[in-house]
Structures are given as C-alpha cells and as structure tokens.
Design an enzyme around this catalytic site. Sequence first.
Site, PDB file in Angstrom:
ATOM      1  N   LYS A 144     -13.022  -4.316  -8.282  1.00 52.67           N
ATOM      2  CA  LYS A 144     -14.295  -3.633  -7.528  1.00 52.67           C
ATOM      3  C   LYS A 144     -14.856  -2.778  -8.332  1.00 52.67           C
ATOM      4  O   LYS A 144     -14.278  -1.993  -9.092  1.00 52.67           O
ATOM      5  CB  LYS A 144     -13.612  -2.691  -6.387  1.00 52.67           C
ATOM      6  CG  LYS A 144     -13.244  -3.485  -4.958  1.00 52.67           C
ATOM      7  CD  LYS A 144     -13.000  -2.359  -4.173  1.00 52.67           C
ATOM      8  CE  LYS A 144     -12.722  -3.027  -2.834  1.00 52.67           C
ATOM      9  NZ  LYS A 144     -12.713  -1.696  -1.773  1.00 52.67           N
ATOM     10  N   GLU A 186      -2.452   8.360  -5.640  1.00 55.67           N
ATOM     11  CA  GLU A 186      -2.508   6.683  -5.439  1.00 55.67           C
ATOM     12  C   GLU A 186      -1.427   6.236  -5.745  1.00 55.67           C
ATOM     13  O   GLU A 186      -0.811   5.174  -5.288  1.00 55.67           O
ATOM     14  CB  GLU A 186      -3.687   6.386  -6.061  1.00 55.67           C
ATOM     15  CG  GLU A 186      -5.116   6.846  -5.579  1.00 55.67           C
ATOM     16  CD  GLU A 186      -5.660   6.083  -4.497  1.00 55.67           C
ATOM     17  OE1 GLU A 186      -5.139   5.278  -3.823  1.00 55.67           O
ATOM     18  OE2 GLU A 186      -6.978   6.425  -4.163  1.00 55.67           O
ATOM     19  N   LYS A 228      -0.311  -2.939  -6.190  1.00 59.24           N
ATOM     20  CA  LYS A 228      -1.748  -3.284  -5.868  1.00 59.24           C
ATOM     21  C   LYS A 228      -2.348  -4.881  -6.162  1.00 59.24           C
ATOM     22  O   LYS A 228      -2.848  -5.284  -5.600  1.00 59.24           O
ATOM     23  CB  LYS A 228      -2.711  -2.317  -6.983  1.00 59.24           C
ATOM     24  CG  LYS A 228      -4.213  -2.652  -6.292  1.00 59.24           C
ATOM     25  CD  LYS A 228      -4.976  -1.580  -6.412  1.00 59.24           C
ATOM     26  CE  LYS A 228      -6.411  -1.955  -6.347  1.00 59.24           C
ATOM     27  NZ  LYS A 228      -7.465  -0.821  -6.344  1.00 59.24           N
ATOM     28  N   GLU A 238     -11.420  -8.562  -0.006  1.00 57.42           N
ATOM     29  CA  GLU A 238     -11.104  -7.748   1.045  1.00 57.42           C
ATOM     30  C   GLU A 238     -11.365  -8.168   2.313  1.00 57.42           C
ATOM     31  O   GLU A 238     -12.601  -7.427   3.191  1.00 57.42           O
ATOM     32  CB  GLU A 238     -12.048  -6.291   0.806  1.00 57.42           C
ATOM     33  CG  GLU A 238     -11.440  -5.116   1.817  1.00 57.42           C
ATOM     34  CD  GLU A 238     -11.964  -3.876   0.937  1.00 57.42           C
ATOM     35  OE1 GLU A 238     -12.736  -3.623   0.038  1.00 57.42           O
ATOM     36  OE2 GLU A 238     -11.529  -2.971   1.656  1.00 57.42           O
ATOM     37  N   ARG A 242      -6.272  -6.636   2.430  1.00 53.43           N
ATOM     38  CA  ARG A 242      -6.261  -5.742   1.545  1.00 53.43           C
ATOM     39  C   ARG A 242      -6.505  -4.126   1.859  1.00 53.43           C
ATOM     40  O   ARG A 242      -6.541  -3.159   1.209  1.00 53.43           O
ATOM     41  CB  ARG A 242      -7.516  -6.263   0.740  1.00 53.43           C
ATOM     42  CG  ARG A 242      -7.792  -5.245  -0.464  1.00 53.43           C
ATOM     43  CD  ARG A 242      -8.941  -5.938  -1.660  1.00 53.43           C
ATOM     44  NE  ARG A 242      -9.350  -4.988  -2.764  1.00 53.43           N
ATOM     45  CZ  ARG A 242      -9.787  -5.529  -3.883  1.00 53.43           C
ATOM     46  NH1 ARG A 242      -9.998  -6.860  -3.912  1.00 53.43           N
ATOM     47  NH2 ARG A 242     -10.093  -4.377  -4.600  1.00 53.43           N
ATOM     48  N   ASN A 246      -6.209   1.063   1.868  1.00 53.92           N
ATOM     49  CA  ASN A 246      -6.840   2.363   2.397  1.00 53.92           C
ATOM     50  C   ASN A 246      -5.995   3.338   3.188  1.00 53.92           C
ATOM     51  O   ASN A 246      -6.719   4.302   3.784  1.00 53.92           O
ATOM     52  CB  ASN A 246      -8.053   1.816   3.179  1.00 53.92           C
ATOM     53  CG  ASN A 246      -8.979   1.216   2.396  1.00 53.92           C
ATOM     54  OD1 ASN A 246      -9.121   1.339   1.188  1.00 53.92           O
ATOM     55  ND2 ASN A 246      -9.488   0.076   3.054  1.00 53.92           N
ATOM     56  N   HIS A 249      -7.261   6.805   3.562  1.00 53.32           N
ATOM     57  CA  HIS A 249      -8.515   6.904   3.042  1.00 53.32           C
ATOM     58  C   HIS A 249      -9.690   7.328   4.018  1.00 53.32           C
ATOM     59  O   HIS A 249     -10.481   8.037   3.833  1.00 53.32           O
ATOM     60  CB  HIS A 249      -9.006   5.714   2.113  1.00 53.32           C
ATOM     61  CG  HIS A 249      -8.429   5.665   0.666  1.00 53.32           C
ATOM     62  ND1 HIS A 249      -7.127   5.730   0.685  1.00 53.32           N
ATOM     63  CD2 HIS A 249      -8.929   5.639  -0.434  1.00 53.32           C
ATOM     64  CE1 HIS A 249      -6.825   5.619  -0.818  1.00 53.32           C
ATOM     65  NE2 HIS A 249      -8.021   5.477  -1.195  1.00 53.32           N
ATOM     66  N   HIS A 266     -10.232  13.181  -5.446  1.00 50.15           N
ATOM     67  CA  HIS A 266      -9.791  12.335  -4.731  1.00 50.15           C
ATOM     68  C   HIS A 266      -8.658  12.300  -4.015  1.00 50.15           C
ATOM     69  O   HIS A 266      -8.295  12.011  -2.940  1.00 50.15           O
ATOM     70  CB  HIS A 266     -10.464  10.844  -5.388  1.00 50.15           C
ATOM     71  CG  HIS A 266     -10.373   9.545  -4.530  1.00 50.15           C
ATOM     72  ND1 HIS A 266     -10.933   9.436  -3.563  1.00 50.15           N
ATOM     73  CD2 HIS A 266      -8.987   8.705  -4.687  1.00 50.15           C
ATOM     74  CE1 HIS A 266     -10.568   8.215  -2.905  1.00 50.15           C
ATOM     75  NE2 HIS A 266      -9.700   7.916  -3.692  1.00 50.15           N
TER      76      HIS A 266
END
Lengths: 367, 367
Positions: A144, A186, A228, A238, A242, A246, A249, A266
């Site tokens: 991404k 993460e 991942k 996505e 996928r 999240n 998130h 974040h």
Amino acid sequence: MRSITVELGERSYPIHIGSGLLQGIGERCQEAGFPLRSPLLVVSDSEVAPHFLATVESSLQAQGYTVVSHIIPAGEASKSLAVYEEVITTAIQAGLDRSSAVLALGGGVVGDLAGFVAASYMRGIGFLQIPTTILAHDSSVGGKVAVNHPLAKNMIGAFYQPSMVLYDLDTLRTLPPRQISSGLAEVVKHGLILDRDFAYWCRDHAAELLELNVEALGYALERGCAIKAAVIGNDEREHGQRAILNLGHTIGHAIEAVGGYGVFLHGEAIAIGMAGSALLAAKLGKDKSIYEDTVSMLSALALPVRLPAQYGEDELMAAMMHDKKFKEGKMTFIVPDAIGSVSIVNDVQQSSVREVIAQLKKEESPW
Amino acid sequence: MRSITVELGERSYPIHIGSGLLQGIGERCQEAGFPLRSPLLVVSDSEVAPHFLATVESSLQAQGYTVVSHIIPAGEASKSLAVYEEVITTAIQAGLDRSSAVLALGGGVVGDLAGFVAASYMRGIGFLQIPTTILAHDSSVGGKVAVNHPLAKNMIGAFYQPSMVLYDLDTLRTLPPRQISSGLAEVVKHGLILDRDFAYWCRDHAAELLELNVEALGYALERGCAIKAAVIGNDEREHGQRAILNLGHTIGHAIEAVGGYGVFLHGEAIAIGMAGSALLAAKLGKDKSIYEDTVSMLSALALPVRLPAQYGEDELMAAMMHDKKFKEGKMTFIVPDAIGSVSIVNDVQQSSVREVIAQLKKEESPW
C-alpha cells in the site's frame, strides 16, 4: 541475517532483516536486477538522511550505480501531491528510465511517498524499501503506497509491491523510546490476530524488544512481517480477509482524529484500540482473559491501554462513523475470539461501542 | 453490436462496439458490477460534453445511480497533475468509495487523465472507457493511463485496465474529416503489423470508412481493437513484443516534436512515419512493394505520406535520439517484413534513417 519471502506470484519479493545491511545495499540492488546503467533515486527525510544516507549512497556508488537523492521534510505533511511532484521532477532531471528504481530510506511517510513515485513514474519502475522504524515493518509489507489529499488521508495511491525490503536493525538505534513502543504495537498485533505463541512471546521478551536486542528484535520483525505477508498473500487488494490487519484501528483512527495527529503516536492509539476490541469481545460473550492478557502484553511493551478523560464519546463515535461510513446503526469490528484468533463482526451495535469507550476511560477493572 | 474480450487473466474486459450504446450505459454499469449505492464520476471535456454528457447522465440516473460529472477543458493541456488533482477533489467531495467507478467520456486525453484518476483514487477503483474518437480505439485498449509533467509527456501514470470499453459509433459523427483520417491511421497500422488481409481491406473500404459507414467502421474498430488486444495480452507491461505497436511512431513523434503538436495530427504524423518505415524496409532489402502498398493504403484514407520541406533532417534526428535515448549510433525501428508482418530491428544505422527522411521530403518515386 533473516530472510522471508512475501509470496505474491510474479510480484513475490524478499525481506532481509539483520545488522549492517545498509553497507551491502549496492550488491543487493544488483541482485534485485537493477542495471548499473540506469540511475537510482534515494528518497529520505530530514531526520533519517543525516544518519544513514551517506552509507547508502557510498554502497551504491561503490557498486557502480549513478545515484541521486531527494530529501523531504520529516513528517506527515510531506505526503502531499506537491512534494510528490517535486520528487518526480528530480527523477526526470536525473534521467531515471524504465529500468531505474526508487529506494525509500525512512519510515512510513517516506515509504508511502517514494512508493507512489515508483508506482507511477513512467507507469511504474523498481522500488526498494529500507525501513528505518519498527512501525515500517508493517507498512513495508503489503504494497500500500499513497499520498494524502487535503480532504482525506491516503486518498491517492496504488497497490505496488517492492522488489525487496532491506531491514537494517542498526537504523532503529536512533529511535526514541516512545517510537519503539509504538512500532511494537503493530508487531504484537500480528500475534494477536494470528499467532498465539508469538503474542505471548512478545510479552515475555518485552524488555529485550524495548532494548532493541538484535536477536529478539530480528525474530519479532521476522514473525510480524511473515504474518502480515501470509494475510496479504491471500488478499492483496483488500477485498476481504486482509481487514483482520485492522484490529484496533477503528477506535485507534478515531483517537488520532479526535486528539489530533501526534498527541498519541499511531501505535499508541492502536494499542488503546486493541484493548477496546478485547473489551468488545467480552461484551460479545468471549472469555474475559482475552482482555486481561491483551492488556498485559501491551503494558509490558510500555503502551497505553486507557483513554484520557477529555476524549468525548460523541466525538469518537462521530469520527468512527465518518471513517468507515457505517450505515443504519451497525458497525464492523475486528474482534478477538481468543489470543491469536479474530473474527470480522459486521453487526456490532453502536451502543456496545459506546460502552467500550466509556470503559476505556475508567481506571478500575471492567468487571 | 460487436463484442470482443481483451484477455488479461483476472483483468480481462469486454469491448462493445455499435450504435446507440450510450443510451444503455446504466445497464452496462450494473452488468460490470458497479453497485447502485456507490456514486459514479463521469469525466468529459468541453467539446464532447455538450453533445453526449446528458445522455450518459440520464441513462445512469434512470438505472438508479448517483452521478457527478467533471468537465475538463478540451486539449492536451488538461493532462496535467493540476487538473488531475481537481478531478480527485471532485471525487472526494462526491463521496466516491472503493466500489465506485470513473467513466471516461471522450478521446485520448480524457481517457488517459480519467484512467489515472481511477487507477490511483483510493488505490484504484472501477474504470469504464467511452471513447468518442477513432484514435481512442487504440488508447482505450492496453491500459496505459497517464498525465504529463512539464518536462515530459506521459511521465506519470499506470498500467490500469478498464472494466469495460463501450464504443458508441454515433459519437464519431461529430468528428471533423481530418480527425477521422487521423484515427484510421492507427486502425490500418494494426493491419500493417499483424493482419495482411485487414490492411488491404482498409484500403478497399476506405470510402466507407471515411463516411463512417456503421458496418465498415464497426468491423474496422473490432479488428483494430482485437489485434491490439492480442499484442498486449502477450506483453501487458511493454517488456518486449508490445513495441511492434510503435510502427511509424519514432519518426512520427519526431515530426510532432519538431513541427509543434497540432501542426500534424497524431495519426497524420504516424502515417508519414509508417511510410518512412516502409522506405527503411526497402533499404534493408525488403520488397519495394511494401512501400508502394503502404502508401496506397494511407493515401486511400486521405493521410499524408510525405514530409514538408521545412522539416530539417538534423532537428528530426535530434528529436529521435532524445525520444529513445539511442546509444552509439545504432537505432531501433519497427520495420515491415511484408504487409501484415514486422520485426524489431535494433541496429539501424543513423545514416539510413537520414536517407529515409530526405526521401520522405521528395515528390518523386524513391526508385
């Protein structure tokens, strides 16, 4: 050195993780098939470049490459179309051709911006990621890339896989402690969604991870990237599964939007969001130990699990509704079934989410 | 209605060619899988929109779609990052989501710009091409989308395939005669590179084609699209064989660059370039009838095959060397072996190209 492969058919690529890798980047570029006659463009930012750019340039030049560098101001504001156009101008002036490559030396902002340059310059040229943050272990896997539009983040971009990710653990030594914890959020998330043993391993090795112990960190990044990679290998663009990436998130993005970007990092916002997802799981009848264990893991990594009192429920709910365009009172959340396993739940009541937010602001145990 | 499929695995898509198709575009969008709840964006230009935009909007609205339109100024200057950003802003403000689509209603400029919006908005949404020029039969097959950079054309873009191409022959009726001939240059080119019978068919049916006879034009566009589709199906990202589509383009681009864009239309410049390629073939020992027949085909379609005297050899050579970055005195050309068959020749002497240019400026027969 540890190496894993992201399996995406003809777009598969290797991730190399280890110490002292920057010095060998020239050789790696040849290995990746970038011809010596085509110039390479290194994109970095004003905080990372002073530490590592000279090493990267030297290695490339020693191999025989022509190198041009473009340094952007550090920070999210550089993920703009204006900066993007400046980098493209540099690429044209340096004579980059269809066999050239863009090297992203930095964190998520550099990777996203440089990646979109690589994706769109002459309709797509080579792309090599050199992440210099822990958080970037996440953004450097999955392809991404994007820049922001004044009206919305990450609105302009592509799915574009790098030719290689070169993760030099030595570059992480300049990170401040909060950034280290934020990045590890993460990492442990990847355990929480798909690998129970790894999630507990992160808790048990939290001290070594926070100290950037090369052995522990190398293993953690390898596992995080591998998990991942497995998810996106099944759903590159996505369309469905996928979305489990999240976890935490939806609440996390709302915290960032309401508090202003930069109040919580974040990973910190995501950590609070993951605690919230575990509370939601309890509301939906899952075992309360999921929450207890999630909180213990996040706390071990020096991450927040509670929301400061000034965050208003109404504002957070409004931010979530805006972010995901939820319709008709039902919301979609990634909810843990157990540590290491999650489900996509499409019919979460808004009232349950409100209760979770209220609980996240209290000091006492939820039960 | 004629329909062909561009075979590109999971990116395959249909091309529908016929009369009265604009009226059915709403149904086509449902057929293509665009959900009614997601807004559609129609991009068109100031010359095309007054004729056809209302029909397109009505059909989409009658089907139940929410539609927003963005009209750009006609002309190459609209293929800029600035106009691109304006279109993206319209898309955000209209609430386009990941299930939305961009419809390009116009010629090559609209298709290229709208295609790059579709390729990059939220990392790629639906894209439907509605070409309104003959030339666009070429640009709407192959997935090359782009905008220009002030320093170079088509520098920023992507390979992005549409979900569908809807070619309504009625839209061609507003084209001036020179534009019709210019578009037919790329049609006959597809015969010259891969289909001998079709190339001669174009010559024998030139009058009907120039009159936009629906039956003849439908067949010609179907064959042209099918031949291009076959080439790009084997080489989607232009790594090799796709280069044969550039027959006539090296000289043609140089004519456009030296003369200024707009002096010769694109197809006219390519026609002179194809006559030049056939002369080059004769120099390389191929049959002289290739040149004679190529010229007769182009002339039948009211296309130029000679170069005005004011075009300087040195300037044209310089433009070609710049365009392709040729090295060490050797140039690459697509050269016919026969009508309907070409080779990629990598070691063409500059002196031979000079002779070809000199010959293109003479009225008398080359032999």
